[in-house]
Scaffold this motif. Structure first.
Motif, PDB file in Angstrom:
ATOM      1  N   ILE A 199       0.852  -1.198   0.000  1.00 14.52           N
ATOM      2  CA  ILE A 199       0.000   0.000   0.000  1.00 14.52           C
ATOM      3  C   ILE A 199       0.886   1.245   0.000  1.00 14.52           C
ATOM      4  O   ILE A 199       1.837   1.355   0.768  1.00 14.52           O
ATOM      5  CB  ILE A 199      -0.912   0.020   1.243  1.00 14.52           C
ATOM      6  CG1 ILE A 199      -1.823  -1.215   1.254  1.00 14.52           C
ATOM      7  CG2 ILE A 199      -1.741   1.303   1.291  1.00 14.52           C
ATOM      8  CD1 ILE A 199      -2.637  -1.351   2.513  1.00 14.52           C
ATOM      9  N   ASP A 200       0.555   2.164  -0.909  1.00 11.41           N
ATOM     10  CA  ASP A 200       1.281   3.438  -0.986  1.00 11.41           C
ATOM     11  C   ASP A 200       1.073   4.186   0.337  1.00 11.41           C
ATOM     12  O   ASP A 200      -0.062   4.376   0.768  1.00 11.41           O
ATOM     13  CB  ASP A 200       0.730   4.257  -2.154  1.00 11.41           C
ATOM     14  CG  ASP A 200       1.425   5.607  -2.314  1.00 11.41           C
ATOM     15  OD1 ASP A 200       2.379   5.897  -1.574  1.00 11.41           O
ATOM     16  OD2 ASP A 200       0.994   6.382  -3.200  1.00 11.41           O
ATOM     17  N   PRO A 201       2.170   4.658   0.998  1.00  4.37           N
ATOM     18  CA  PRO A 201       2.032   5.349   2.296  1.00  4.37           C
ATOM     19  C   PRO A 201       1.113   6.577   2.233  1.00  4.37           C
ATOM     20  O   PRO A 201       0.434   6.880   3.199  1.00  4.37           O
ATOM     21  CB  PRO A 201       3.457   5.770   2.640  1.00  4.37           C
ATOM     22  CG  PRO A 201       4.347   4.916   1.806  1.00  4.37           C
ATOM     23  CD  PRO A 201       3.554   4.511   0.603  1.00  4.37           C
ATOM     24  N   ASN A 202       1.066   7.252   1.110  1.00  9.73           N
ATOM     25  CA  ASN A 202       0.194   8.419   0.984  1.00  9.73           C
ATOM     26  C   ASN A 202      -1.279   8.041   0.918  1.00  9.73           C
ATOM     27  O   ASN A 202      -2.144   8.811   1.286  1.00  9.73           O
ATOM     28  CB  ASN A 202       0.556   9.244  -0.260  1.00  9.73           C
ATOM     29  CG  ASN A 202       1.957   9.835  -0.166  1.00  9.73           C
ATOM     30  OD1 ASN A 202       2.429  10.150   0.922  1.00  9.73           O
ATOM     31  ND2 ASN A 202       2.616   9.966  -1.305  1.00  9.73           N
ATOM     32  N   ASP A 203      -1.557   6.846   0.431  1.00  9.36           N
ATOM     33  CA  ASP A 203      -2.931   6.380   0.298  1.00  9.36           C
ATOM     34  C   ASP A 203      -3.285   5.337   1.352  1.00  9.36           C
ATOM     35  O   ASP A 203      -4.315   4.666   1.241  1.00  9.36           O
ATOM     36  CB  ASP A 203      -3.145   5.765  -1.098  1.00  9.36           C
ATOM     37  CG  ASP A 203      -2.977   6.795  -2.200  1.00  9.36           C
ATOM     38  OD1 ASP A 203      -3.303   7.973  -1.938  1.00  9.36           O
ATOM     39  OD2 ASP A 203      -2.519   6.430  -3.290  1.00  9.36           O
ATOM     40  N   LEU A 238      -4.392   5.382   4.486  1.00 12.06           N
ATOM     41  CA  LEU A 238      -5.641   5.515   5.228  1.00 12.06           C
ATOM     42  C   LEU A 238      -6.840   5.135   4.367  1.00 12.06           C
ATOM     43  O   LEU A 238      -7.690   4.346   4.782  1.00 12.06           O
ATOM     44  CB  LEU A 238      -5.793   6.947   5.767  1.00 12.06           C
ATOM     45  CG  LEU A 238      -7.040   7.210   6.595  1.00 12.06           C
ATOM     46  CD1 LEU A 238      -7.088   6.301   7.829  1.00 12.06           C
ATOM     47  CD2 LEU A 238      -7.098   8.661   7.011  1.00 12.06           C
ATOM     48  N   SER A 239      -6.894   5.678   3.146  1.00 12.43           N
ATOM     49  CA  SER A 239      -8.046   5.348   2.290  1.00 12.43           C
ATOM     50  C   SER A 239      -8.022   3.869   1.892  1.00 12.43           C
ATOM     51  O   SER A 239      -9.075   3.227   1.812  1.00 12.43           O
ATOM     52  CB  SER A 239      -8.091   6.247   1.057  1.00 12.43           C
ATOM     53  OG  SER A 239      -6.910   6.109   0.300  1.00 12.43           O
ATOM     54  N   ALA A 240      -6.838   3.307   1.677  1.00 13.46           N
ATOM     55  CA  ALA A 240      -6.740   1.879   1.325  1.00 13.46           C
ATOM     56  C   ALA A 240      -7.193   1.015   2.497  1.00 13.46           C
ATOM     57  O   ALA A 240      -7.896   0.013   2.302  1.00 13.46           O
ATOM     58  CB  ALA A 240      -5.304   1.534   0.930  1.00 13.46           C
ATOM     59  N   LEU A 241      -6.807   1.403   3.729  1.00 13.47           N
ATOM     60  CA  LEU A 241      -7.232   0.631   4.906  1.00 13.47           C
ATOM     61  C   LEU A 241      -8.746   0.710   5.076  1.00 13.47           C
ATOM     62  O   LEU A 241      -9.397  -0.293   5.409  1.00 13.47           O
ATOM     63  CB  LEU A 241      -6.523   1.125   6.170  1.00 13.47           C
ATOM     64  CG  LEU A 241      -5.049   0.749   6.312  1.00 13.47           C
ATOM     65  CD1 LEU A 241      -4.445   1.429   7.534  1.00 13.47           C
ATOM     66  CD2 LEU A 241      -4.882  -0.766   6.421  1.00 13.47           C
ATOM     67  N   LYS A 242      -9.334   1.857   4.829  1.00 10.98           N
ATOM     68  CA  LYS A 242     -10.785   1.998   4.940  1.00 10.98           C
ATOM     69  C   LYS A 242     -11.492   1.095   3.920  1.00 10.98           C
ATOM     70  O   LYS A 242     -12.471   0.430   4.246  1.00 10.98           O
ATOM     71  CB  LYS A 242     -11.200   3.460   4.709  1.00 10.98           C
ATOM     72  CG  LYS A 242     -10.931   4.379   5.871  1.00 10.98           C
ATOM     73  CD  LYS A 242     -11.398   5.797   5.532  1.00 10.98           C
ATOM     74  CE  LYS A 242     -11.064   6.774   6.639  1.00 10.98           C
ATOM     75  NZ  LYS A 242     -11.452   8.151   6.289  1.00 10.98           N
TER      76      LYS A 242
END
Length: 188
Positions: free
Chosen positions: A169-173, A175-179
């Motif tokens: 998972i891209d560190p910038n994304d 939070l949205s990826a975890l959601k």
């Protein structure tokens, strides 16, 4: 406890104090010539202060008729301190000038005490608000942060147990990826 105002400007108050000091030094009684010699004030300054200080009931004026030597000579004025002057000098510090403040520059002690009480009440109310805010933060915000950290750890564990990798998972994304993955795994 009103104080007598002895001049509008600081310079005027200083001259009036010098005049009164000269009379006070003469045991409460002084001729014009003695006042001028002791105070260093000019004729016009002394003349003005006779009238001004008499109007303020700080001196009484008498005339030395006994020392008039000729028909064209007038009696010399004598300034005599009044009871009010002694009170102002001895109990209110009129001649010191430092801690003595003219009437217009003083504030009533009761008014200041009332203002102080109001300020202390406001300070107490603000301290209570700060305490309430600290309690709210420690009871609610810190607890919610802890729950979010715990939920994130559970989500990360669930993702990894299903064969997913968090490193992908891209560190910038993140939070949205975890959601999104949480929705897929139905983690609440």
């Amino acid at each position: 406890m009103d104080m007598v105002v002895i001049g509008r400007s600081e310079e005027s108050r200083k001259k009036s104090r010098r005049f009164l000091q000269a009379v006070y030094d003469g045991e409460g009684r002084a001729r014009t010539s003695e006042i001028r010699r002791r105070s260093g004030l000019s004729r016009s300054d002394v003349k003005y202060r006779y009238q001004s200080l008499e109007d303020k009931n700080l001196i009484k004026i008498e005339y030395d008729e006994g020392n008039v030597t000729g028909p064209n000579e007038s009696a010399q004025k004598i300034a005599i301190l009044t009871d009010l002057a002694y009170e102002e000098i001895e109990t209110k510090g009129l001649l010191q000038g430092g801690h003595y403040q003219p009437e217009g520059e003083t504030r009533d002690v009761e008014e200041l005490a009332t203002q102080m009480d109001e300020l202390l009440e406001r300070l107490d109310a603000q301290e209570q608000q700060i305490e309430q805010l600290q309690t709210y933060i420690s009871e609610r915000v810190y607890r919610n942060i802890s729950m979010l950290q715990w939920s994130t750890a559970r989500l990360e564990a669930a993702i990894e147990s299903e064969g997913g990798s968090l490193s992908s998972i891209d560190p910038n994304d993140r939070l949205s990826a975890l959601k999104q993955r949480a929705k897929n795994f139905e983690v609440k």
